[in-house]
Scaffold this motif. Structure first.
Motif, PDB file in Angstrom:
ATOM      1  N   SER A 165       0.812  -1.224   0.000  1.00 47.80           N
ATOM      2  CA  SER A 165       0.000   0.000   0.000  1.00 47.80           C
ATOM      3  C   SER A 165       0.845   1.273   0.000  1.00 47.80           C
ATOM      4  N   ASP A 166       2.111   1.190   0.414  1.00 48.62           N
ATOM      5  CA  ASP A 166       2.967   2.383   0.409  1.00 48.62           C
ATOM      6  C   ASP A 166       3.372   2.824  -0.993  1.00 48.62           C
ATOM      7  N   ALA A 167       3.141   1.987  -1.973  1.00 45.89           N
ATOM      8  CA  ALA A 167       3.537   2.339  -3.343  1.00 45.89           C
ATOM      9  C   ALA A 167       2.915   3.655  -3.788  1.00 45.89           C
ATOM     10  N   ILE A 168       1.747   3.962  -3.278  1.00 48.64           N
ATOM     11  CA  ILE A 168       1.035   5.169  -3.723  1.00 48.64           C
ATOM     12  C   ILE A 168       1.806   6.439  -3.352  1.00 48.64           C
ATOM     13  N   PHE A 169       2.667   6.377  -2.344  1.00 42.86           N
ATOM     14  CA  PHE A 169       3.466   7.552  -1.967  1.00 42.86           C
ATOM     15  C   PHE A 169       4.533   7.885  -3.021  1.00 42.86           C
TER      16      PHE A 169
END
Ligand code: UDP
Ligand code: MN
Length: 307
Positions: free
Chosen positions: A113-117
């Protein structure tokens, strides 16, 4: 420039991250301030359209749609609203940014989910080809000028430059976890030194992305390859937690020619946390911003002045 195609496109694309807003009263209030001030100062030609992109989840989208009806009431210009599903975008981003997550994410790194950063790092691959320029902005901003003027900064990009942002107005990158080790081993480096001669890194509250130039840059796309990310991160002994901001700060140290530095008034960061936490002496060297203020950024929950 000579690119008349871009000059006649009447669409002005702005993108905001807009997730988990339904649970966050404080961000809702910041968003209201940002939108009302954007609308108040927004001024476009008759045929032009401001396209507002939101990266969102279903609950935030529902709330956002309701709030937008209210905050856009007084808009004197044409606008469109586009919601992008955060799960869809994350799915497309993850394979591109997975390798950099372990260097630039909070915690242990490779959370899906951190990929969006890292959206702004790889947006040129994610967004449709006909989208050639986009401005990504935070929600905790207050506009003091016409957002259309921000797009005019694209015309100042020298050929091939793809990305622009004001520098960071705090010593945090320079001295804490990020460049600390490198600076210790390279005491005369410009890396992490304050402006105007140093390279303090970037803040991602306001960024201009020339997606066409990013697609066309062989160098930029090589820097995204896992092996090269690792090489540069090792060279600078880089460990960050701020996502795209850390990645861009790092490649900006090695390849300053890829970036156009906006005047600090386009992202007047107000956070003074580091002044009270060990950096009183040098703080002002980073924090100062002379010249007109076009956009306030109330980062780290800092109150924005009323004017
Ligand atoms: N954001 C979001 N949901 C959250 C937290 C942040 O969508 O729960 C987005 C929002 O666009 C926000 C940006 O991420 O402006 C960066 O966060 P923030 O502005 O709070 O960070 P700061 O500027 O203080 O570092
Ligand atoms: Mn912010």
């Amino acid at each position: 420039g000579e690119d008349t195609g871009a000059l006649v496109d009447p669409h002005f694309h702005v993108l905001m991250m807009f997730t988990k807003i339904d649970k966050n009263r404080s961000l809702q209030e910041k968003f209201r301030v940002a939108m009302l001030s954007m609308v108040k100062h927004g001024d476009f030609l008759e045929e032009e359209v401001l396209v507002l992109h939101f990266v969102s989840d279903p609950a935030s989208q529902e709330l956002g749609q309701r709030m937008l009806q209210e905050v856009l009431l007084d808009a004197t210009f044409q606008y469109e609203v586009v919601f992008h599903d955060v799960v869809d975008l994350t799915h497309k981003l993850f394979p591109i940014v997975e390798a950099m997550q372990k260097y630039f994410s909070a915690g242990s790194g490779a959370y899906y989910s951190d990929a969006i950063f890292f959206l702004s790092v790889a947006m040129h691959h994610i967004m449709p080809q006909n989208l050639t320029r986009i401005v990504q902005v935070d929600l905790d901003l207050k506009y003091r000028t016409n957002i259309r003027d921000l797009f005019q900064q694209f015309d100042h990009f020298p050929r091939g430059q793809s990305w622009a942002s004001p520098e960071r107005c705090s010593p945090s990158t320079a001295h804490i976890h990020t460049f600390w080790q490198y600076r210790k081993e390279n005491p005369s480096t410009r890396v992490g030194e304050p402006p105007p001669d140093g390279l303090p890194g970037f803040n991602s509250g306001v960024i201009l992305l020339d997606l066409r130039a990013m697609r066309a840059s062989a160098l930029y796309n090589r820097l995204l390859e896992p092996g090269n990310v690792a090489k540069l991160a090792d060279q600078y002994r880089f460990r960050g937690h701020l996502g795209d901001q850390d990645f861009f700060s790092m490649i900006g140290m090695q390849h300053p020619e890829l970036f156009y530095v906006l005047a600090c008034g386009w992202n007047r960061q107000l956070c003074t946390w580091w002044r009270e936490h060990g950096y009183r002496e040098v703080f002002q060297l980073y924090y100062r911003c002379d010249g007109p203020i076009y956009i306030y950024h109330g980062n780290c929950n800092t109150a924005v002045p009323d004017d």
